[in-house]
Motif scaffolding. Structure first.
Motif, PDB file in Angstrom:
ATOM      1  N   TYR A  43      -5.463   6.202  -8.104  1.00  0.00           N
ATOM      2  CA  TYR A  43      -4.415   5.578  -7.276  1.00  0.00           C
ATOM      3  C   TYR A  43      -5.018   4.468  -6.413  1.00  0.00           C
ATOM      4  O   TYR A  43      -4.463   3.357  -6.342  1.00  0.00           O
ATOM      5  CB  TYR A  43      -3.762   6.643  -6.397  1.00  0.00           C
ATOM      6  N   LEU A  47      -4.159   0.398  -6.876  1.00  0.00           N
ATOM      7  CA  LEU A  47      -3.629  -0.446  -5.798  1.00  0.00           C
ATOM      8  C   LEU A  47      -4.502  -1.669  -5.567  1.00  0.00           C
ATOM      9  O   LEU A  47      -3.999  -2.752  -5.259  1.00  0.00           O
ATOM     10  CB  LEU A  47      -3.516   0.367  -4.508  1.00  0.00           C
ATOM     11  N   GLU A  48      -5.814  -1.519  -5.741  1.00  0.00           N
ATOM     12  CA  GLU A  48      -6.714  -2.647  -5.514  1.00  0.00           C
ATOM     13  C   GLU A  48      -6.702  -3.634  -6.674  1.00  0.00           C
ATOM     14  O   GLU A  48      -6.624  -4.855  -6.451  1.00  0.00           O
ATOM     15  CB  GLU A  48      -8.152  -2.156  -5.293  1.00  0.00           C
ATOM     16  N   ARG A  50      -4.570  -3.678  -9.519  1.00  0.00           N
ATOM     17  CA  ARG A  50      -3.249  -3.990 -10.071  1.00  0.00           C
ATOM     18  C   ARG A  50      -3.250  -4.120 -11.595  1.00  0.00           C
ATOM     19  O   ARG A  50      -2.830  -5.140 -12.157  1.00  0.00           O
ATOM     20  CB  ARG A  50      -2.685  -5.263  -9.450  1.00  0.00           C
ATOM     21  N   ARG A  68       3.457   8.566  -8.157  1.00  0.00           N
ATOM     22  CA  ARG A  68       2.894   7.814  -7.037  1.00  0.00           C
ATOM     23  C   ARG A  68       2.865   6.307  -7.305  1.00  0.00           C
ATOM     24  O   ARG A  68       2.972   5.498  -6.370  1.00  0.00           O
ATOM     25  CB  ARG A  68       1.488   8.328  -6.725  1.00  0.00           C
ATOM     26  N   LEU A  69       2.700   5.928  -8.579  1.00  0.00           N
ATOM     27  CA  LEU A  69       2.596   4.502  -8.894  1.00  0.00           C
ATOM     28  C   LEU A  69       3.919   3.870  -9.327  1.00  0.00           C
ATOM     29  O   LEU A  69       4.005   2.649  -9.466  1.00  0.00           O
ATOM     30  CB  LEU A  69       1.558   4.284 -10.000  1.00  0.00           C
ATOM     31  N   ARG A  70       4.956   4.694  -9.507  1.00  0.00           N
ATOM     32  CA  ARG A  70       6.238   4.146  -9.936  1.00  0.00           C
ATOM     33  C   ARG A  70       6.734   3.053  -8.986  1.00  0.00           C
ATOM     34  O   ARG A  70       7.195   1.991  -9.450  1.00  0.00           O
ATOM     35  CB  ARG A  70       7.271   5.271 -10.070  1.00  0.00           C
ATOM     36  N   PRO A  71       6.659   3.230  -7.654  1.00  0.00           N
ATOM     37  CA  PRO A  71       7.108   2.159  -6.752  1.00  0.00           C
ATOM     38  C   PRO A  71       6.295   0.862  -6.869  1.00  0.00           C
ATOM     39  O   PRO A  71       6.766  -0.206  -6.474  1.00  0.00           O
ATOM     40  CB  PRO A  71       6.937   2.779  -5.357  1.00  0.00           C
ATOM     41  N   GLU A  72       5.057   0.980  -7.435  1.00  0.00           N
ATOM     42  CA  GLU A  72       4.200  -0.200  -7.576  1.00  0.00           C
ATOM     43  C   GLU A  72       4.438  -0.946  -8.880  1.00  0.00           C
ATOM     44  O   GLU A  72       3.876  -2.022  -9.099  1.00  0.00           O
ATOM     45  CB  GLU A  72       2.724   0.223  -7.503  1.00  0.00           C
ATOM     46  N   ILE A  74       3.482   0.013 -11.835  1.00  0.00           N
ATOM     47  CA  ILE A  74       2.323   0.153 -12.727  1.00  0.00           C
ATOM     48  C   ILE A  74       2.591   1.305 -13.688  1.00  0.00           C
ATOM     49  O   ILE A  74       2.860   2.429 -13.268  1.00  0.00           O
ATOM     50  CB  ILE A  74       1.032   0.409 -11.926  1.00  0.00           C
TER      51      ILE A  74
END
Length: 389
Positions: A43, A47-48, A50, A68-72, A74
């Protein structure tokens, strides 16, 4: 210098983290990350850097990371298929394979099939399936650049070699591990914590144990056979405690070429990504006046017989290296969970090799069957060795 776009398999391990340090410093782009199950680390990395895709081998961990990554935005994939997709992702031009164990074989083959340049830090891929992997790489015109410090050193020492027939032998250097100089009777009470405490290199737990048994050097011998098309009788292992000379090549005229540097995995990692060019790196320079001397010694194969077992497997060829590798992975896992003693590792491997009849490798399924045979033997016979502490 063209900046490579990278798919990184094994991003949460020691090699993976050091690769991302190189990526960070060089400003490279990461298209895919992949690991076993380290959700928090993946995670943070996602975030770093992408990436377009993150692959998680463990299905449960993949579900957690997906949420956890769905909002990002990815995408997260799971299982072996997820690793294979990450390895062959169209947006990447280099696939660096740093996963530990046989799990790296299929993704590496997928990356080769997709025409990716391979930066290989997963020695088991060539130990178990070297004939298949190298044949497919040659057919596709795909370069395989070694990330292991020893094989990178040999690769660099052969850059001026016009014809492989000019090579007399390869000299693989070994640190000797944390138990260099001890005799077998002194190793009966070794704990996992002691075995993973490597004197010179920061490595994962499994590889550190392999270094302590000298199995790692045996696996590297088999890997070198495939990478450089050299038979096992022309590969010599020498113990070099300082870890400054990373390996050497002796030519037919008696000249020996060597690659020397401070022990830092970022050098072979970066070279595999930038070759044929070199880039600046904040590596501690060697001060030869302070080094004073460099020492070399024969490995103690009576105390550490795993090296000889690998050489025997290399000579037999076929499925034998794959089966021995699978047996070793299973034995090391049992040792790390304190289910067998340290000395039981090579005892089990010797017993397995004595009764295993190899076969020719034609397909990946043949490799997997040999791997399973090695693991099954260890599981069936490990209890016989638990009392030998």
């Amino acid at each position: 210098m063209v900046k490579p776009v990278l798919s990184l398999l094994g991003s949460t391990g020691s090699i993976g983290e050091q690769t991302l340090d190189v990526v960070r410093r060089r400003g490279y782009r990461v298209a895919a990350l992949a690991a076993n199950r380290s959700v928090d680390t993946l995670y943070r990395q996602a975030l770093e850097f992408r990436p377009e895709l993150v692959a998680v081998y463990d299905e449960t961990a993949a579900e957690e990371l997906r949420a956890r990554l769905r909002p990002e935005g990815i995408r997260v994939t799971a299982g072996e298929e997820g690793l294979c997709e990450a390895a062959a992702l169209p947006g990447a031009d280099v696939t660096l394979t740093a996963v530990v164990g046989m799990v790296g074989l299929r993704p590496t083959l997928e990356a080769i099939g997709a025409g990716k340049r391979i930066a290989l830090a997963n020695k088991e891929t060539l130990v178990a399936g070297g004939d298949i992997v190298m044949e497919r790489a040659r057919a596709k015109g795909v370069p395989i650049l070694p990330v292991d410090s020893e094989h990178s050193a040999i690769f660099q020492s052969m850059l001026g070699c016009a014809d492989r027939r000019e090579v007399r032998k390869l000299l693989l250097t070994a640190s000797g591990g944390p138990f260099f100089g001890r005799k077998r009777k002194q190793l009966s009470q070794i704990t996992p914590a002691e075995a993973v405490a490597h004197p010179n290199w920061k490595m994962g737990r499994k590889i550190s144990v392999d270094s302590a048994t000298l199995m790692n050097k045996g696996l590297e011998l088999i890997e070198a056979m495939h990478l450089f098309s050299v038979p096992p009788e022309r590969i010599q292992v020498v113990v070099h405690r300082e870890s400054v000379v990373h390996s050497m090549v002796e030519y037919v005229d008696g000249c020996v070429m060597a690659q020397l540097s401070s022990p830092d995995m970022r050098l072979p990692i970066q070279l595999a990504l930038t070759y044929p060019e070199r880039a600046e790196l904040d590596l501690a320079p060697l001060d030869f006046a302070k080094l004073g001397s460099l020492t070399f010694a024969e490995p103690d194969e009576e105390t550490f017989p795993a090296l000889a077992l690998c050489r025997e497997a290399a000579v037999q060829g076929g499925s034998v290296p794959a089966a021995l590798n699978g047996a070793n992975e299973a034995a090391v896992a049992l040792f790390l969970t304190e289910k067998i003693p340290f000395l039981a590792i090579d005892r089990l491997l010797s017993a397995f090799l004595a009764q295993y009849a190899g076969e020719r490798l034609r397909t990946v399924e043949d490799v997997i069957r040999a791997d399973r045979a090695g693991r099954a033997f260890i599981e069936a016979h490990a209890a016989e060795y638990t009392e030998q502490r």
